[in-house]
Design a protein around this motif. Sequence first.
Motif, PDB file in Angstrom:
ATOM      1  N   ALA A   1     -17.107 -27.847  18.960  1.00 20.13           N
ATOM      2  CA  ALA A   1     -17.391 -27.353  17.607  1.00 20.13           C
ATOM      3  C   ALA A   1     -17.759 -28.539  16.723  1.00 20.13           C
ATOM      4  CB  ALA A   1     -16.169 -26.645  17.046  1.00 20.13           C
ATOM      5  N   SER A   2     -18.535 -28.287  15.695  1.00 19.41           N
ATOM      6  CA  SER A   2     -18.857 -29.336  14.731  1.00 19.41           C
ATOM      7  C   SER A   2     -18.381 -28.896  13.350  1.00 19.41           C
ATOM      8  CB  SER A   2     -20.348 -29.649  14.719  1.00 19.41           C
ATOM      9  OG  SER A   2     -21.087 -28.494  14.409  1.00 19.41           O
ATOM     10  N   VAL A   3     -17.778 -29.843  12.640  1.00 21.37           N
ATOM     11  CA  VAL A   3     -17.195 -29.576  11.335  1.00 21.37           C
ATOM     12  C   VAL A   3     -17.744 -30.585  10.341  1.00 21.37           C
ATOM     13  CG1 VAL A   3     -15.061 -29.467   9.995  1.00 21.37           C
ATOM     14  CG2 VAL A   3     -15.078 -28.675  12.371  1.00 21.37           C
ATOM     15  N   LEU A   4     -18.182 -30.074   9.200  1.00 24.98           N
ATOM     16  CA  LEU A   4     -18.658 -30.911   8.104  1.00 24.98           C
ATOM     17  C   LEU A   4     -17.728 -30.732   6.919  1.00 24.98           C
ATOM     18  CD1 LEU A   4     -20.813 -32.655   6.604  1.00 24.98           C
ATOM     19  CD2 LEU A   4     -22.018 -30.500   6.105  1.00 24.98           C
TER      20      LEU A   4
ATOM     21  N   VAL B   1     -14.043 -31.868  18.986  1.00 20.94           N
ATOM     22  CA  VAL B   1     -14.743 -31.503  17.758  1.00 20.94           C
ATOM     23  C   VAL B   1     -15.629 -32.664  17.305  1.00 20.94           C
ATOM     24  CG1 VAL B   1     -14.435 -30.833  15.342  1.00 20.94           C
ATOM     25  CG2 VAL B   1     -12.837 -29.997  17.052  1.00 20.94           C
ATOM     26  N   GLU B   2     -16.835 -32.318  16.896  1.00 28.01           N
ATOM     27  CA  GLU B   2     -17.725 -33.300  16.282  1.00 28.01           C
ATOM     28  C   GLU B   2     -17.432 -33.293  14.780  1.00 28.01           C
ATOM     29  OE1 GLU B   2     -22.475 -34.223  15.635  1.00 28.01           O
ATOM     30  OE2 GLU B   2     -21.868 -32.525  16.858  1.00 28.01           O
ATOM     31  N   VAL B   3     -17.127 -34.446  14.226  1.00 23.03           N
ATOM     32  CA  VAL B   3     -16.683 -34.546  12.837  1.00 23.03           C
ATOM     33  C   VAL B   3     -17.770 -35.192  11.985  1.00 23.03           C
ATOM     34  CG1 VAL B   3     -14.905 -35.448  11.302  1.00 23.03           C
ATOM     35  CG2 VAL B   3     -14.314 -34.836  13.659  1.00 23.03           C
ATOM     36  N   ARG B   4     -18.049 -34.545  10.840  1.00 29.78           N
ATOM     37  CA  ARG B   4     -18.996 -35.094   9.866  1.00 29.78           C
ATOM     38  C   ARG B   4     -18.356 -35.003   8.483  1.00 29.78           C
ATOM     39  NH1 ARG B   4     -22.783 -31.173  12.645  1.00 29.78           N
ATOM     40  NH2 ARG B   4     -24.112 -32.464  13.951  1.00 29.78           N
ATOM     41  N   SER B   5     -18.790 -35.874   7.601  1.00 29.02           N
ATOM     42  CA  SER B   5     -18.400 -35.754   6.189  1.00 29.02           C
ATOM     43  C   SER B   5     -19.558 -36.240   5.341  1.00 29.02           C
ATOM     44  CB  SER B   5     -17.117 -36.542   5.888  1.00 29.02           C
ATOM     45  OG  SER B   5     -17.350 -37.926   5.960  1.00 29.02           O
TER      46      SER B   5
ATOM     47  N   ASP C   1     -20.870 -26.070  12.703  1.00 34.83           N
ATOM     48  CA  ASP C   1     -20.324 -24.726  12.880  1.00 34.83           C
ATOM     49  C   ASP C   1     -19.452 -24.340  11.687  1.00 34.83           C
ATOM     50  OD1 ASP C   1     -21.353 -24.327  15.573  1.00 34.83           O
ATOM     51  OD2 ASP C   1     -19.892 -25.845  16.169  1.00 34.83           O
ATOM     52  N   TYR C   2     -18.703 -25.319  11.174  1.00 35.01           N
ATOM     53  CA  TYR C   2     -17.824 -25.131  10.025  1.00 35.01           C
ATOM     54  C   TYR C   2     -18.291 -26.054   8.913  1.00 35.01           C
ATOM     55  CZ  TYR C   2     -14.383 -22.857  13.074  1.00 35.01           C
ATOM     56  OH  TYR C   2     -13.742 -22.015  13.935  1.00 35.01           O
ATOM     57  N   VAL C   3     -18.368 -25.520   7.701  1.00 35.22           N
ATOM     58  CA  VAL C   3     -18.680 -26.318   6.516  1.00 35.22           C
ATOM     59  C   VAL C   3     -17.521 -26.108   5.553  1.00 35.22           C
ATOM     60  CG1 VAL C   3     -20.298 -26.725   4.644  1.00 35.22           C
ATOM     61  CG2 VAL C   3     -21.157 -25.988   6.893  1.00 35.22           C
TER      62      VAL C   3
ATOM     63  N   ILE D   1     -10.020 -23.432  15.819  1.00 42.59           N
ATOM     64  CA  ILE D   1     -11.123 -23.826  16.698  1.00 42.59           C
ATOM     65  C   ILE D   1     -10.712 -23.692  18.158  1.00 42.59           C
ATOM     66  CG2 ILE D   1     -12.520 -25.802  17.450  1.00 42.59           C
ATOM     67  CD1 ILE D   1     -12.548 -26.672  14.445  1.00 42.59           C
ATOM     68  N   ASP D   2      -9.523 -24.158  18.493  1.00 41.44           N
ATOM     69  CA  ASP D   2      -9.047 -24.065  19.878  1.00 41.44           C
ATOM     70  C   ASP D   2      -8.907 -22.609  20.313  1.00 41.44           C
ATOM     71  OD1 ASP D   2      -9.051 -26.811  20.186  1.00 41.44           O
ATOM     72  OD2 ASP D   2      -6.884 -27.026  19.855  1.00 41.44           O
ATOM     73  N   ALA D   3      -8.403 -21.754  19.408  1.00 38.70           N
ATOM     74  CA  ALA D   3      -8.255 -20.331  19.746  1.00 38.70           C
ATOM     75  C   ALA D   3      -9.610 -19.678  19.998  1.00 38.70           C
ATOM     76  CB  ALA D   3      -7.507 -19.603  18.626  1.00 38.70           C
ATOM     77  N   LYS D   4     -10.610 -20.003  19.205  1.00 40.00           N
ATOM     78  CA  LYS D   4     -11.944 -19.434  19.394  1.00 40.00           C
ATOM     79  C   LYS D   4     -12.560 -19.929  20.693  1.00 40.00           C
ATOM     80  CE  LYS D   4     -13.306 -18.353  14.689  1.00 40.00           C
ATOM     81  NZ  LYS D   4     -14.272 -18.606  13.619  1.00 40.00           N
ATOM     82  N   ARG D   5     -12.294 -21.158  21.045  1.00 38.46           N
ATOM     83  CA  ARG D   5     -12.843 -21.728  22.276  1.00 38.46           C
ATOM     84  C   ARG D   5     -12.281 -20.994  23.492  1.00 38.46           C
ATOM     85  NH1 ARG D   5     -11.707 -26.825  21.641  1.00 38.46           N
ATOM     86  NH2 ARG D   5     -13.694 -27.380  20.774  1.00 38.46           N
ATOM     87  N   ARG D   6     -11.023 -20.564  23.429  1.00 38.00           N
ATOM     88  CA  ARG D   6     -10.384 -19.877  24.553  1.00 38.00           C
ATOM     89  C   ARG D   6     -10.861 -18.429  24.715  1.00 38.00           C
ATOM     90  NH1 ARG D   6      -5.921 -23.017  22.671  1.00 38.00           N
ATOM     91  NH2 ARG D   6      -5.216 -21.317  21.348  1.00 38.00           N
TER      92      ARG D   6
END
Length: 137
Positions: free
Chosen positions: A5-8, A33-37, A78-80, A131-136
């Motif tokens: 997942a990627s999170v901004l 998780v891919e992390v962005r800010s 994926d998440y903003v 995120i982990d729950a959605k991945r499963r």
Amino acid sequence: MPATASVLFVCVHNAGRSQMAAGFLGHLAGDRVEVRSAGSLPADRVNPAAVEAMSEVGIDIADQRPKVLTTEAVQGSDYVITMGCGDACPYFPGKEYLDWTLEDPAGQGIDAVRPIRDEIRTRVEALVAEIDAKRRQ
């Protein structure tokens, strides 16, 4: 959801809240998780009180630099998660948008930043669990 997942994280200056959140997410989720800010009006440097507060919990964000919010960063996430600048963030269908209302640590000392840091950690822990729950699934 893709394997990673990627999170901004977005706040106005990308110098405090979003940098602490990114630091926690990278620490807690690792390469899951891919992390962005980014920030709508990025500062020149990360807030020294935020750097100190994160250092106290073993996370080093001293080498981070505020970055400008781009359409591409939003599209690639994926998440903003906005933290006080939701109106400046472009909207794309299919993204998970969250707005975290958090006090701004700008101009505050370490004693005021610690509770903000701790609230961010709690929210990031819940995000990692989601995120982990959605991945499963």
